[in-house]
Design a protein around this motif. Sequence first.
Motif, PDB file in Angstrom:
ATOM      1  N   ALA A  24      34.272  46.001  30.342  1.00  0.00           N
ATOM      2  CA  ALA A  24      34.582  45.449  31.668  1.00  0.00           C
ATOM      3  C   ALA A  24      36.088  45.206  31.728  1.00  0.00           C
ATOM      4  CB  ALA A  24      33.813  44.151  31.907  1.00  0.00           C
ATOM      5  N   ARG A  25      36.576  44.808  32.874  1.00  0.00           N
ATOM      6  CA  ARG A  25      37.980  44.416  32.967  1.00  0.00           C
ATOM      7  C   ARG A  25      38.233  43.337  31.913  1.00  0.00           C
ATOM      8  NH1 ARG A  25      40.468  40.867  37.837  1.00  0.00           N
ATOM      9  NH2 ARG A  25      42.655  40.872  37.185  1.00  0.00           N
ATOM     10  N   PHE A  26      39.310  43.479  31.133  1.00  0.00           N
ATOM     11  CA  PHE A  26      39.460  42.692  29.912  1.00  0.00           C
ATOM     12  C   PHE A  26      40.787  41.954  29.866  1.00  0.00           C
ATOM     13  CE2 PHE A  26      40.918  42.426  25.459  1.00  0.00           C
ATOM     14  CZ  PHE A  26      39.891  41.660  24.918  1.00  0.00           C
ATOM     15  N   ILE A  27      40.706  40.654  29.506  1.00  0.00           N
ATOM     16  CA  ILE A  27      41.877  39.847  29.165  1.00  0.00           C
ATOM     17  C   ILE A  27      41.530  39.098  27.887  1.00  0.00           C
ATOM     18  CG2 ILE A  27      43.334  37.896  29.814  1.00  0.00           C
ATOM     19  CD1 ILE A  27      43.083  38.700  32.690  1.00  0.00           C
ATOM     20  N   GLU A  28      42.326  39.246  26.854  1.00  0.00           N
ATOM     21  CA  GLU A  28      41.946  38.733  25.534  1.00  0.00           C
ATOM     22  C   GLU A  28      41.868  37.211  25.483  1.00  0.00           C
ATOM     23  OE1 GLU A  28      43.355  39.056  20.867  1.00  0.00           O
ATOM     24  OE2 GLU A  28      43.857  40.635  22.304  1.00  0.00           O
ATOM     25  N   GLY A  29      42.804  36.504  26.080  1.00  0.00           N
ATOM     26  CA  GLY A  29      42.824  35.042  25.999  1.00  0.00           C
ATOM     27  C   GLY A  29      41.909  34.404  27.018  1.00  0.00           C
ATOM     28  N   PRO A  30      40.964  33.561  26.606  1.00  0.00           N
ATOM     29  CA  PRO A  30      40.010  32.947  27.547  1.00  0.00           C
ATOM     30  C   PRO A  30      40.678  32.145  28.662  1.00  0.00           C
ATOM     31  CG  PRO A  30      39.236  32.665  25.301  1.00  0.00           C
ATOM     32  CD  PRO A  30      40.622  33.229  25.206  1.00  0.00           C
ATOM     33  N   LYS A  31      41.678  31.347  28.335  1.00  0.00           N
ATOM     34  CA  LYS A  31      42.328  30.525  29.351  1.00  0.00           C
ATOM     35  C   LYS A  31      43.082  31.403  30.358  1.00  0.00           C
ATOM     36  CE  LYS A  31      42.649  26.459  26.388  1.00  0.00           C
ATOM     37  NZ  LYS A  31      43.532  25.502  25.682  1.00  0.00           N
ATOM     38  N   ASN A  32      43.692  32.458  29.870  1.00  0.00           N
ATOM     39  CA  ASN A  32      44.361  33.387  30.779  1.00  0.00           C
ATOM     40  C   ASN A  32      43.351  34.079  31.686  1.00  0.00           C
ATOM     41  OD1 ASN A  32      46.857  32.811  29.692  1.00  0.00           O
ATOM     42  ND2 ASN A  32      46.846  34.537  28.279  1.00  0.00           N
ATOM     43  N   ALA A  33      42.197  34.394  31.139  1.00  0.00           N
ATOM     44  CA  ALA A  33      41.148  35.040  31.930  1.00  0.00           C
ATOM     45  C   ALA A  33      40.666  34.126  33.055  1.00  0.00           C
ATOM     46  CB  ALA A  33      39.985  35.439  31.031  1.00  0.00           C
ATOM     47  N   VAL A  34      40.471  32.857  32.739  1.00  0.00           N
ATOM     48  CA  VAL A  34      40.037  31.897  33.760  1.00  0.00           C
ATOM     49  C   VAL A  34      41.105  31.741  34.834  1.00  0.00           C
ATOM     50  CG1 VAL A  34      39.546  29.451  34.170  1.00  0.00           C
ATOM     51  CG2 VAL A  34      38.443  30.640  32.275  1.00  0.00           C
ATOM     52  N   GLU A  35      42.343  31.596  34.416  1.00  0.00           N
ATOM     53  CA  GLU A  35      43.442  31.442  35.383  1.00  0.00           C
ATOM     54  C   GLU A  35      43.527  32.649  36.307  1.00  0.00           C
ATOM     55  OE1 GLU A  35      48.313  30.796  35.365  1.00  0.00           O
ATOM     56  OE2 GLU A  35      47.155  30.662  33.504  1.00  0.00           O
ATOM     57  N   LYS A  36      43.420  33.832  35.742  1.00  0.00           N
ATOM     58  CA  LYS A  36      43.496  35.063  36.526  1.00  0.00           C
ATOM     59  C   LYS A  36      42.343  35.153  37.527  1.00  0.00           C
ATOM     60  CE  LYS A  36      45.924  38.166  35.817  1.00  0.00           C
ATOM     61  NZ  LYS A  36      47.224  38.606  36.387  1.00  0.00           N
ATOM     62  N   MET A  37      41.139  34.798  37.099  1.00  0.00           N
ATOM     63  CA  MET A  37      39.981  34.895  37.980  1.00  0.00           C
ATOM     64  C   MET A  37      40.046  33.869  39.108  1.00  0.00           C
ATOM     65  SD  MET A  37      37.283  36.753  38.437  1.00  0.00           S
ATOM     66  CE  MET A  37      36.287  37.348  37.082  1.00  0.00           C
ATOM     67  N   MET A  38      40.402  32.636  38.777  1.00  0.00           N
ATOM     68  CA  MET A  38      40.422  31.581  39.798  1.00  0.00           C
ATOM     69  C   MET A  38      41.518  31.799  40.833  1.00  0.00           C
ATOM     70  SD  MET A  38      39.328  28.066  37.848  1.00  0.00           S
ATOM     71  CE  MET A  38      38.847  27.310  39.399  1.00  0.00           C
ATOM     72  N   ALA A  39      42.560  32.525  40.456  1.00  0.00           N
ATOM     73  CA  ALA A  39      43.653  32.798  41.399  1.00  0.00           C
ATOM     74  C   ALA A  39      43.199  33.661  42.565  1.00  0.00           C
ATOM     75  CB  ALA A  39      44.806  33.472  40.667  1.00  0.00           C
ATOM     76  N   GLN A  40      42.111  34.389  42.400  1.00  0.00           N
ATOM     77  CA  GLN A  40      41.627  35.266  43.462  1.00  0.00           C
ATOM     78  C   GLN A  40      40.373  34.727  44.150  1.00  0.00           C
ATOM     79  OE1 GLN A  40      41.014  38.486  40.460  1.00  0.00           O
ATOM     80  NE2 GLN A  40      39.046  38.793  41.467  1.00  0.00           N
ATOM     81  N   MET A  41      39.969  33.485  43.804  1.00  0.00           N
ATOM     82  CA  MET A  41      38.767  32.901  44.386  1.00  0.00           C
ATOM     83  C   MET A  41      39.116  31.947  45.521  1.00  0.00           C
ATOM     84  SD  MET A  41      36.717  32.144  40.810  1.00  0.00           S
ATOM     85  CE  MET A  41      35.560  31.032  41.619  1.00  0.00           C
ATOM     86  N   THR A  42      38.146  31.718  46.409  1.00  0.00           N
ATOM     87  CA  THR A  42      38.272  30.716  47.462  1.00  0.00           C
ATOM     88  C   THR A  42      37.420  29.505  47.112  1.00  0.00           C
ATOM     89  OG1 THR A  42      36.369  31.433  48.784  1.00  0.00           O
ATOM     90  CG2 THR A  42      38.450  32.630  49.098  1.00  0.00           C
TER      91      THR A  42
END
Length: 414
Positions: free
Chosen positions: A366-384
């Motif tokens: 799947a779309r991959f980001i190694e660091g968990p905290k970075n992954a959460v930050e990236k995902m939440m930036a595109q959520m409403t």
Amino acid sequence: MKKFSWEAALEQLGGERSIHYSLENLKSALHEMGNPEKTVESLVIGGTNGKGGTTLFITEALAAHGYSIATYLSPHLQHLRERFLDGGRAWSESRLSDWIEKAYPAARKWKLSYFELLTLVFFLDSQVTKPHFNVLEVGLGGRLDATNVTNPRGVCLTNISWDHMDYLGDSLEKILKEKMGVLRPEIPVVSGVKEQDLQKILKKECQRLSCSLTFTNDIPRALKSKSWSGQGITIDGYDFKIRNPSTGALENAVTAYAFLKKCFPEVSVASIQTGFEKVIQAGRLEVVQENPRVILSGDHNVGGMESLIKTLRELKEKNLFVVCGFSPDKDAKQMIELLHPFCKEILLTKVPRARGEYPATYSKLARFIEGPKNAVEKMMAQMTDQDTLLITGSLYLVGELRPLWVKRIPFDIT
């Protein structure tokens, strides 16, 4: 004199990633320490999924009746203290450190693993505090798990699913046989196993050992209401409220109820109702934020993921975004495939405390980001604010990320 460091001591034993699937060394250490596992009557909770929830339901119901209870859980989310509960509360760090320091020489002598030392520590403490009962959640398998050193008053086997195949076997039948290793002659057994072929194997073994056997599918249950704050259910005609809305939590409650009625007939339904309503399972379908909603659910195998998806369907969850991470020994591909139809986007990450090495194919699932905290930050930036973020795939992953929203560790006194 250098101050004792319990963290360093555990790392010297191989840390959390070390596994010693055997009982010989631990039994030798227990014998040297006076066999503390024999001083308090135990209850053993095994199976694949739902062990922790079932253990907590039993713990709180017995406490509501008035019994003093020591509880041993695994794994922990944020701090090792969560594994050791006294009356439902996590040990203090000084209590934990003192016992590890006392047990460490024996652990070095007998080459104990991380989990074996922790098990020894739990028994040493209960030998002193003398609760009415020790409630033990089995760690890996059963037959050779470190908790399998007692003669329990009763045994639960929650269910059987695919997990830890490297140690337990490549079929559900082999996994069940490993988990049945916690059974003892003439000790009652309660089980949530539903597959007929597996039930036959368990029945045969219980007959061989002269164990009475109750299957939880014989216990009537019904769902009355469900929301993110919990569910109203009936078990055996009695009303219960539990704080976890998952279908798995309902099954765990039924299993705990059947176990309590069988092994503790003196415990009233009212005490069971009171105890069940107190149970909070951190990291298991735990809502830690609203607007947008953030859910932590450490489902880490296919059976657990199927239960999670069933609950999401029942709650009619929409606009779902997922950050997931799996240990290298898990079937990440199948679990991602199960999640895909229910979410807008999946972001895959790695699990910091996971055992083993990730295959090169992992990051391509799947779309991959190694660091968990970075992954959460990236995902939440595109959520409403109307969206929902689900973090799942591993309790270790949930434990890594939970402090972003909840500073207090589960079961803490302070």
